[in-house]
Design a protein around this motif. Structure first.
Motif, mmCIF file in Angstrom:
data_model
loop_
_atom_site.group_PDB
_atom_site.id
_atom_site.type_symbol
_atom_site.label_atom_id
_atom_site.label_comp_id
_atom_site.label_asym_id
_atom_site.label_seq_id
_atom_site.Cartn_x
_atom_site.Cartn_y
_atom_site.Cartn_z
ATOM 1 N N UNK A 1 0.821 -1.214 0.000
ATOM 2 C CA UNK A 1 0.000 0.000 0.000
ATOM 3 C C UNK A 1 0.851 1.258 0.000
ATOM 4 N N UNK A 2 1.980 1.226 0.703
ATOM 5 C CA UNK A 2 2.873 2.390 0.728
ATOM 6 C C UNK A 2 3.437 2.655 -0.673
ATOM 7 N N UNK A 3 3.908 1.608 -1.344
ATOM 8 C CA UNK A 3 4.457 1.772 -2.696
ATOM 9 C C UNK A 3 3.369 2.227 -3.660
ATOM 10 N N UNK A 4 2.174 1.666 -3.510
ATOM 11 C CA UNK A 4 1.051 2.063 -4.367
ATOM 12 C C UNK A 4 0.736 3.550 -4.175
ATOM 13 N N UNK B 1 9.901 -11.156 -2.833
ATOM 14 C CA UNK B 1 10.347 -10.171 -3.826
ATOM 15 C C UNK B 1 9.277 -9.098 -3.962
ATOM 16 N N UNK B 2 9.714 -7.842 -4.002
ATOM 17 C CA UNK B 2 8.831 -6.696 -4.227
ATOM 18 C C UNK B 2 9.132 -6.186 -5.624
ATOM 19 N N UNK B 3 8.102 -6.087 -6.464
ATOM 20 C CA UNK B 3 8.335 -5.782 -7.872
ATOM 21 C C UNK B 3 7.388 -4.694 -8.368
ATOM 22 N N UNK B 4 7.909 -3.845 -9.245
ATOM 23 C CA UNK B 4 7.101 -2.857 -9.958
ATOM 24 C C UNK B 4 7.385 -3.009 -11.439
ATOM 25 N N UNK B 5 6.366 -2.758 -12.258
ATOM 26 C CA UNK B 5 6.545 -2.776 -13.707
ATOM 27 C C UNK B 5 5.596 -1.781 -14.341
ATOM 28 N N UNK B 6 6.130 -1.072 -15.327
ATOM 29 C CA UNK B 6 5.332 -0.092 -16.053
ATOM 30 C C UNK B 6 6.118 1.149 -16.402
ATOM 31 N N UNK B 7 7.230 1.360 -15.696
ATOM 32 C CA UNK B 7 8.108 2.498 -15.952
ATOM 33 C C UNK B 7 9.378 1.963 -16.599
ATOM 34 N N UNK B 8 10.414 2.780 -16.671
ATOM 35 C CA UNK B 8 11.705 2.255 -17.108
ATOM 36 C C UNK B 8 12.226 1.313 -16.018
ATOM 37 N N UNK B 9 13.186 0.494 -16.364
ATOM 38 C CA UNK B 9 13.750 -0.432 -15.372
ATOM 39 C C UNK B 9 14.295 0.321 -14.165
ATOM 40 N N UNK B 10 15.015 1.400 -14.396
ATOM 41 C CA UNK B 10 15.576 2.191 -13.291
ATOM 42 C C UNK B 10 14.474 2.811 -12.446
ATOM 43 N N UNK B 11 13.439 3.344 -13.087
ATOM 44 C CA UNK B 11 12.341 3.966 -12.338
ATOM 45 C C UNK B 11 11.548 2.930 -11.544
ATOM 46 N N UNK B 12 11.342 1.750 -12.123
ATOM 47 C CA UNK B 12 10.692 0.672 -11.376
ATOM 48 C C UNK B 12 11.503 0.339 -10.126
ATOM 49 N N UNK B 13 12.819 0.179 -10.301
ATOM 50 C CA UNK B 13 13.714 -0.117 -9.176
ATOM 51 C C UNK B 13 13.636 0.989 -8.127
ATOM 52 N N UNK B 14 13.740 2.232 -8.558
ATOM 53 C CA UNK B 14 13.729 3.363 -7.633
ATOM 54 C C UNK B 14 12.415 3.440 -6.851
ATOM 55 N N UNK B 15 11.299 3.162 -7.508
ATOM 56 C CA UNK B 15 9.993 3.178 -6.842
ATOM 57 C C UNK B 15 9.955 2.143 -5.718
ATOM 58 N N UNK B 16 10.395 0.946 -6.004
ATOM 59 C CA UNK B 16 10.399 -0.122 -4.996
ATOM 60 C C UNK B 16 11.333 0.236 -3.840
ATOM 61 N N UNK B 17 12.520 0.706 -4.153
ATOM 62 C CA UNK B 17 13.488 1.075 -3.110
ATOM 63 C C UNK B 17 12.938 2.215 -2.252
ATOM 64 N N UNK B 18 12.341 3.212 -2.885
ATOM 65 C CA UNK B 18 11.753 4.324 -2.124
ATOM 66 C C UNK B 18 10.686 3.812 -1.165
ATOM 67 N N UNK B 19 9.853 2.910 -1.641
ATOM 68 C CA UNK B 19 8.799 2.364 -0.791
ATOM 69 C C UNK B 19 9.342 1.543 0.364
ATOM 70 N N UNK B 20 10.316 0.696 0.093
ATOM 71 C CA UNK B 20 10.914 -0.120 1.162
ATOM 72 C C UNK B 20 11.606 0.780 2.179
ATOM 73 N N UNK B 21 12.356 1.752 1.698
ATOM 74 C CA UNK B 21 13.066 2.662 2.610
ATOM 75 C C UNK B 21 12.069 3.409 3.509
ATOM 76 N N UNK B 22 10.991 3.916 2.924
ATOM 77 C CA UNK B 22 9.967 4.627 3.714
ATOM 78 C C UNK B 22 9.306 3.684 4.714
#
Length: 156
Positions: free
Chosen positions: A30-33, A127-148
C-alpha cells in the motif's frame, strides 16, 4: 559500472527487515502504491514469495504485459537472492547479454524493478516488484517504498 554495483549492493545491505509477514506485505504494498499514485505512475506492484502472491496492485494505464514482466523480474530475485537491477549490473560488467535469455530462460527478466525482502538472520523471503516504468524507475519506486516502510515503523 563498478560504482553502480557498489550502490546497489549498499541498498541491499541497508534495506533489511527484522521480520516480514502478510501484514507487512500489505502495508508495504500500500505504501508503494500510494507513492506511485501520487506520482501519477501507471504501474503494477507485486509482493510475492515462492508459490504465493502477498500483495498486488494494478494502477490505471498498465497493460497485461506488466503481469508477465512482474513474474519474470521476481523470478530473478527469488532465484539469485539479489535485486534484478543488481543482477543486471553484475552481468553487464561481466559482458553477459541478459536480454539474450541464456541459461535462465524465458521465465526470467534480468532488468531492474524487483527487490528482495531480506529478513535479518533469515535471508530472502519475498520479492517486491514494480513494472510499467523504465527499469531504473521501477527499481527506484520499490526502493523508495521499502526505505519509507523501514524508516516509518513498518519494518518492526
Amino acid at each position: 559500472m563498478t560504482n553502480l554495483i557498489t550502490a546497489l549492493e549498499q541498498q541491499e545491505k541497508e534495506l533489511v527487515f527484522d521480520s516480514f509477514d502478510h501484514t507487512d506485505a500489505w502495508r508495504l504494498g500500500n505504501r508503494i502504491t500510494a507513492i506511485a499514485e501520487r506520482a501519477g505512475h501507471a504501474v503494477g506492484i507485486d509482493i510475492r514469495r515462492p508459490g504465493l502472491i502477498l500483495f498486488r496492485a494494478a494502477l490505471p494505464g498498465i497493460t497485461p504485459d506488466q503481469d508477465t514482466w512482474i513474474a519474470r523480474k521476481a523470478a530473478v530475485v527469488l532465484r539469485m537472492e539479489a535485486s534484478s537491477a543488481l543482477v543486471d549490473a553484475r552481468w553487464s560488467a561481466m559482458g553477459v547479454d541478459s536480454a539474450g535469455g541464456g541459461w535462465l530462460g524465458a521465465d526470467y527478466a534480468v532488468t531492474g524493478g524487483s527487490f528482495p525482502v531480506r529478513v535479518r538472520d533469515v535471508g530472502v523471503v519475498a520479492a517486491v516488484t514494480a513494472s510499467g516504468l523504465s527499469s531504473q524507475e521501477d527499481h527506484d519506486l520499490v526502493v523508495e517504498g521499502i526505505r519509507a516502510h523501514l524508516t516509518h515503523g513498518g519494518g518492526k
